[in-house]
Design an enzyme around this catalytic site. Structure first.
Site, PDB file in Angstrom:
ATOM      1  N   GLY A   9      -3.974   4.713   5.465  1.00  0.00           N
ATOM      2  CA  GLY A   9      -4.321   4.060   6.724  1.00  0.00           C
ATOM      3  C   GLY A   9      -3.297   3.000   7.028  1.00  0.00           C
ATOM      4  O   GLY A   9      -2.371   2.758   6.252  1.00  0.00           O
ATOM      5  N   MET A  11      -2.110  -1.018   7.852  1.00  0.00           N
ATOM      6  CA  MET A  11      -2.494  -2.305   7.303  1.00  0.00           C
ATOM      7  C   MET A  11      -3.792  -2.743   7.975  1.00  0.00           C
ATOM      8  O   MET A  11      -4.098  -2.342   9.097  1.00  0.00           O
ATOM      9  CB  MET A  11      -1.395  -3.346   7.557  1.00  0.00           C
ATOM     10  N   LYS A  15      -8.022  -0.770   2.794  1.00  0.00           N
ATOM     11  CA  LYS A  15      -7.637   0.053   1.637  1.00  0.00           C
ATOM     12  C   LYS A  15      -7.914  -0.672   0.313  1.00  0.00           C
ATOM     13  O   LYS A  15      -8.506  -0.110  -0.598  1.00  0.00           O
ATOM     14  CB  LYS A  15      -6.157   0.428   1.725  1.00  0.00           C
ATOM     15  N   ASP A  86      -2.932   0.886  -6.174  1.00  0.00           N
ATOM     16  CA  ASP A  86      -2.905   0.277  -4.847  1.00  0.00           C
ATOM     17  C   ASP A  86      -1.461   0.020  -4.439  1.00  0.00           C
ATOM     18  O   ASP A  86      -0.567  -0.049  -5.284  1.00  0.00           O
ATOM     19  CB  ASP A  86      -3.705  -1.027  -4.846  1.00  0.00           C
ATOM     20  N   GLU A  87      -1.229  -0.140  -3.140  1.00  0.00           N
ATOM     21  CA  GLU A  87       0.131  -0.297  -2.593  1.00  0.00           C
ATOM     22  C   GLU A  87       1.018   0.849  -3.072  1.00  0.00           C
ATOM     23  O   GLU A  87       2.195   0.657  -3.410  1.00  0.00           O
ATOM     24  CB  GLU A  87       0.730  -1.654  -3.007  1.00  0.00           C
ATOM     25  N   ALA A  88       0.438   2.043  -3.082  1.00  0.00           N
ATOM     26  CA  ALA A  88       1.138   3.207  -3.643  1.00  0.00           C
ATOM     27  C   ALA A  88       2.361   3.604  -2.831  1.00  0.00           C
ATOM     28  O   ALA A  88       3.230   4.325  -3.338  1.00  0.00           O
ATOM     29  CB  ALA A  88       0.174   4.388  -3.754  1.00  0.00           C
ATOM     30  N   GLN A  89       2.455   3.133  -1.592  1.00  0.00           N
ATOM     31  CA  GLN A  89       3.639   3.456  -0.796  1.00  0.00           C
ATOM     32  C   GLN A  89       4.908   2.880  -1.417  1.00  0.00           C
ATOM     33  O   GLN A  89       6.002   3.384  -1.191  1.00  0.00           O
ATOM     34  CB  GLN A  89       3.485   2.955   0.645  1.00  0.00           C
TER      35      GLN A  89
END
Length: 216
Positions: A9, A11, A15, A86-89
């Site tokens: 999704g 920001m 998430k 988390d913050e997998a990007q």
């Protein structure tokens, strides 16, 4: 069957809150997980939500072997029932491959959370690899809103309230930063294409009428 699930999704759509909730629900049932994060807004080794919730996490640094880390934990007698990333990007494609291997070889569920595109509407390499490998992709149901009230679909980087489209792909920041700082804002596609942030929209609304006005 264990799965690699990618929750994606923009920001400001919840998430990290969902990641914390998944961890809470499983820990309440006696399960133990490992939480990885990268460049969280709260600092190194933290998973934080804008609602104010924070928990400790393992910082997935550049070049870290996530699969090897988990194997090491298990070989020492540690208990690992699931993995949250988390913050997998911000993870590298190689690290996403390692998460897939955790599912396939270790039989653990992996829940990855991240945004798909950067401020230039380009896919993050980590997110691209997740799209390619994930068993399931879930779009977050909490809709972030553009300043105009429409559903926000794009992330914009701002400097002094103005949208910028050049610069490094990864610059850690957050939404609602004070004017003058590098920050981020979620916009609908129309206003992202027009580079119209909330600040620039207010400035436009306050600008004087440019048409000549004559008195009768």
């Amino acid at each position: 069957m264990s799965e690699l699930v990618f929750f994606s999704g923009t920001m400001d759509c919840g998430k990290s809150t969902l990641a914390l909730q998944i961890g809470h629900n499983r820990s309440a049932r006696g399960l133990q997980g490992v939480i990885f994060t990268r460049d969280d807004r709260a600092g190194e080794g933290k998973l934080s939500s804008r609602l104010g919730l924070v928990t400790g996490a393992v910082e997935a640094t550049e070049g870290m072997d996530i699969y090897g880390y988990l194997v090491d934990q298990l070989s020492k007698g540690g208990k690992v029932d699931y993995v949250i990333a988390d913050e997998a990007q911000f993870l590298s494609p190689e690290q996403i491959d390692q998460l897939a291997r955790v599912v396939d070889d270790l039989g653990l569920d992996v829940f990855a959370f991240g945004i798909t595109t950067d401020f230039r509407t380009r896919l993050f390499p980590g997110s691209q690899r997740l799209i390619e490998l994930a068993d399931r992709i879930e779009a977050l149901q909490v809709e972030a809103l553009c300043w105009c009230g429409a559903r926000a679909t794009h992330n914009a980087r701002t400097v002094a309230g103005e949208m910028v489209v050049e610069g490094a792909q990864v610059v850690v920041g957050d939404v609602n930063r004070p004017v003058g700082e590098i920050g981020y804002e979620v916009l609908c596609r129309r206003h992202h294409l027009r580079r119209m942030t909330a600040a620039s929209a207010r400035a436009g609304a306050l600008s004087p009428d440019v048409l000549p006005v004559t008195s009768a």
